[in-house]
Design an enzyme around this catalytic site. Sequence first.
Site, PDB file in Angstrom:
ATOM      1  N   ASP A  30       0.859  -1.201   0.000  1.00  0.00           N
ATOM      2  CA  ASP A  30       0.000   0.000   0.000  1.00  0.00           C
ATOM      3  C   ASP A  30       0.884   1.237   0.000  1.00  0.00           C
ATOM      4  OD1 ASP A  30      -3.268   0.207   0.741  1.00  0.00           O
ATOM      5  OD2 ASP A  30      -2.107   2.073   0.922  1.00  0.00           O
ATOM      6  N   THR A 121     -13.048  -3.140  -8.918  1.00  0.00           N
ATOM      7  CA  THR A 121     -14.202  -3.092  -9.823  1.00  0.00           C
ATOM      8  C   THR A 121     -13.940  -2.018 -10.878  1.00  0.00           C
ATOM      9  OG1 THR A 121     -15.614  -3.747  -8.003  1.00  0.00           O
ATOM     10  CG2 THR A 121     -16.703  -2.743  -9.912  1.00  0.00           C
ATOM     11  N   GLU A 159     -18.746  -6.883   2.759  1.00  0.00           N
ATOM     12  CA  GLU A 159     -18.197  -6.420   4.031  1.00  0.00           C
ATOM     13  C   GLU A 159     -19.048  -7.008   5.142  1.00  0.00           C
ATOM     14  OE1 GLU A 159     -17.750  -2.169   4.088  1.00  0.00           O
ATOM     15  OE2 GLU A 159     -16.615  -2.198   2.235  1.00  0.00           O
ATOM     16  N   CYS A 267     -19.782   0.310  -2.644  1.00  0.00           N
ATOM     17  CA  CYS A 267     -19.887  -0.378  -3.938  1.00  0.00           C
ATOM     18  C   CYS A 267     -21.150  -0.051  -4.726  1.00  0.00           C
ATOM     19  CB  CYS A 267     -19.777  -1.885  -3.723  1.00  0.00           C
ATOM     20  SG  CYS A 267     -18.127  -2.356  -3.181  1.00  0.00           S
TER      21      CYS A 267
HETATM   22  N1  LIG Z   1     -15.287  -2.861  -0.203  1.00  0.00           N
HETATM   23  C1  LIG Z   1     -15.957  -3.852  -0.753  1.00  0.00           C
HETATM   24  O1  LIG Z   1     -16.851  -4.436  -0.145  1.00  0.00           O
HETATM   25  C2  LIG Z   1     -15.653  -4.281  -2.155  1.00  0.00           C
HETATM   26  C3  LIG Z   1     -16.162  -5.505  -2.618  1.00  0.00           C
HETATM   27  C4  LIG Z   1     -15.867  -5.902  -3.925  1.00  0.00           C
HETATM   28  C5  LIG Z   1     -15.097  -5.077  -4.752  1.00  0.00           C
HETATM   29  N2  LIG Z   1     -14.634  -3.876  -4.282  1.00  0.00           N
HETATM   30  C6  LIG Z   1     -13.798  -3.076  -5.182  1.00  0.00           C
HETATM   31  O2  LIG Z   1     -12.433  -3.285  -4.815  1.00  0.00           O
HETATM   32  C7  LIG Z   1     -11.673  -2.074  -5.005  1.00  0.00           C
HETATM   33  C8  LIG Z   1     -11.014  -1.677  -3.688  1.00  0.00           C
HETATM   34  O3  LIG Z   1     -12.051  -1.370  -2.761  1.00  0.00           O
HETATM   35  P1  LIG Z   1     -11.741  -1.204  -1.200  1.00  0.00           P
HETATM   36  O4  LIG Z   1     -13.062  -1.015  -0.525  1.00  0.00           O
HETATM   37  O5  LIG Z   1     -10.825  -2.290  -0.764  1.00  0.00           O
HETATM   38  O6  LIG Z   1     -10.934   0.191  -1.231  1.00  0.00           O
HETATM   39  P2  LIG Z   1     -10.146   0.891  -0.033  1.00  0.00           P
HETATM   40  O7  LIG Z   1     -10.289   2.333  -0.273  1.00  0.00           O
HETATM   41  O8  LIG Z   1     -10.552   0.302   1.272  1.00  0.00           O
HETATM   42  O9  LIG Z   1      -8.615   0.454  -0.293  1.00  0.00           O
HETATM   43  C9  LIG Z   1      -7.849   0.873  -1.383  1.00  0.00           C
HETATM   44  C10 LIG Z   1      -6.384   0.919  -0.939  1.00  0.00           C
HETATM   45  O10 LIG Z   1      -5.556   1.136  -2.077  1.00  0.00           O
HETATM   46  C11 LIG Z   1      -4.460   1.928  -1.673  1.00  0.00           C
HETATM   47  N3  LIG Z   1      -3.785   2.494  -2.859  1.00  0.00           N
HETATM   48  C12 LIG Z   1      -4.214   3.476  -3.693  1.00  0.00           C
HETATM   49  N4  LIG Z   1      -3.301   3.670  -4.672  1.00  0.00           N
HETATM   50  C13 LIG Z   1      -2.304   2.804  -4.464  1.00  0.00           C
HETATM   51  C14 LIG Z   1      -1.088   2.509  -5.147  1.00  0.00           C
HETATM   52  N5  LIG Z   1      -0.722   3.159  -6.247  1.00  0.00           N
HETATM   53  N6  LIG Z   1      -0.284   1.550  -4.642  1.00  0.00           N
HETATM   54  C15 LIG Z   1      -0.636   0.880  -3.522  1.00  0.00           C
HETATM   55  N7  LIG Z   1      -1.785   1.104  -2.840  1.00  0.00           N
HETATM   56  C16 LIG Z   1      -2.602   2.041  -3.303  1.00  0.00           C
HETATM   57  C17 LIG Z   1      -5.078   2.932  -0.737  1.00  0.00           C
HETATM   58  O11 LIG Z   1      -4.115   3.544   0.106  1.00  0.00           O
HETATM   59  C18 LIG Z   1      -6.071   2.040   0.034  1.00  0.00           C
HETATM   60  O12 LIG Z   1      -5.482   1.502   1.208  1.00  0.00           O
HETATM   61  C19 LIG Z   1     -12.676  -1.037  -5.533  1.00  0.00           C
HETATM   62  O13 LIG Z   1     -12.624  -1.060  -6.945  1.00  0.00           O
HETATM   63  C20 LIG Z   1     -14.024  -1.583  -5.065  1.00  0.00           C
HETATM   64  O14 LIG Z   1     -15.075  -1.164  -5.887  1.00  0.00           O
HETATM   65  C21 LIG Z   1     -14.882  -3.485  -3.002  1.00  0.00           C
END
Ligand SMILES: NC(=O)c1ccc[n+]([C@@H]2O[C@H](COP(=O)([O-])OP(=O)(O)OC[C@H]3O[C@@H](n4cnc5c(N)ncnc54)[C@H](O)[C@@H]3O)[C@@H](O)[C@H]2O)c1
Length: 439
Positions: A30, A121, A159, A267
């Site tokens: 991260d 996504t 979640e 989402c």
């Molecule tokens: N939260 C959910 O329930 C869920 C479920 C399915 C899919 N998704 C999808 O998964 C993806 C991530 O969602 P999330 O809720 O985990 O997001 P989040 O915001 O909780 O986490 C994203 C992480 O990526 C890090 N990041 C950003 N740029 C970066 C880089 N260049 N290098 C390394 N780290 C970097 C951020 O610091 C952050 O910690 C999204 O596209 C979301 O739509 C989320």
Amino acid sequence: MKIAIVGTGYVGLVTGTCFAEMGTDVYCVDIDQKKIENLKNGIIPIFEPGLDEMVERNYKAGRLHFTTDLSSILNDVNIVFSAVGTPPDEDGSADLKYVLDVARTVGKNLNKYMVIVTKSTVPVGTARLVKKAIQEELDKRGKSDIKFDVASNPEFLKEGAAITDFMQPDRVVVGVESEEAKLLMEKLYKPFTLNNYRIIYTDIPSAEMTKYAANAMLATRISFMNDIANLCEIVGADVNMVRKGIGADARIGSKFLYAGCGYGGSCFPKDVKALIKTAKNLGHDMQILEAVERVNDKQKHILFDKLMKYYNGDIKGKTIAVWGLAFKPKTDDMREAPSLVLIDQIIKAGGKVRAYDPVAMNEAQHHLGDSIIYAKDIYDATLDADAILMVTEWNEFRLPTWEVIKKTMNRPVVFDGRNIYNKQEMEENGFDYFGIGIQ
Ligand SMILES: NC(=O)c1ccc[n+]([C@@H]2O[C@H](COP(=O)([O-])OP(=O)(O)OC[C@H]3O[C@@H](n4cnc5c(N)ncnc54)[C@H](O)[C@@H]3O)[C@@H](O)[C@H]2O)c1
């Protein structure tokens, strides 16, 4: 097998930890230095049941590593997952900045064959952009001959039940375009298939589309039932009875048929928006999804509208207890939570809010600051309250001691945004009671 998961948020941390639990060597990467330092010290950035002990176990076993430096470990792994955020852009489309940042870092450092998998996504066509960004960086370095593949492996975890969803998935969807990438993905997911979970291999655009279509369908069911619920109130029907009546039909099924005060979270709102926008850019109107969004926006105001009607349009100086702040139970996630819209309206109308949530109190402070009173439990929240608004259906809210609550309130009235209480019982307890889609 060694893999890297870039982005250690909800999806990245759960994914990385679950792969490590199955014996894979995982680097969680991260850019947020504090998050990575905290994880090394056993501090988990999110609330997700069972995650902390799983992280600790795999970290101690040496299968789970945390780093901020993708370039230093990149050539040590076989697969890189990108699980960074894809927040909505100003126009509603998915912002691919973070996804493409990761692709460029990969291209700048790649020295051997690898599969780069997008787990975030992302709209159809993103894998093509990722591939292009990596290739451009390789070309700049004069390393055009290094082979790599891109793949799409959207995540369907929820979640609050993320670990079970990941360890025992209904299905895993993997979009690939080469046999070599497919073999690597098969190897990685083999421990899961031993338990007969379904892995569906598709082409890449279909995998990307599957994720949006799944979330759009779920959001549609919610808005559909909310629309039906609002009509039930007008025609004198009870949406709970209607739900049971239609859910018993095997073609419909009983899941995601609950009326309420709107969907939120990180989402559904953003994915519905992004799909509408993708379609628009290509000259196609997603008419159903546009209606889904409209219904949901309206539904987030429904508890406030009922409250205002009850108090003849004036809640100035009244204390309103809000039970539940997270967008759903078993998470501290407040992104796009219906509670935020509701609280904003109450405050603007001159009301005071005393709120309680079992796990989202810290997260709520980031969104709401000192605009509300943070109560220590539901009983404390109802102190001198003129109404209770039940927003998030946490288990611990299901059977409160109403006699105690009634004594502490100014006026015993409950607006149940998730239909978890029984109107007749509430009235027997001496409360005025209003649900969603019931008489
Ligand atoms: N939260 C959910 O329930 C869920 C479920 C399915 C899919 N998704 C999808 O998964 C993806 C991530 O969602 P999330 O809720 O985990 O997001 P989040 O915001 O909780 O986490 C994203 C992480 O990526 C890090 N990041 C950003 N740029 C970066 C880089 N260049 N290098 C390394 N780290 C970097 C951020 O610091 C952050 O910690 C999204 O596209 C979301 O739509 C989320």
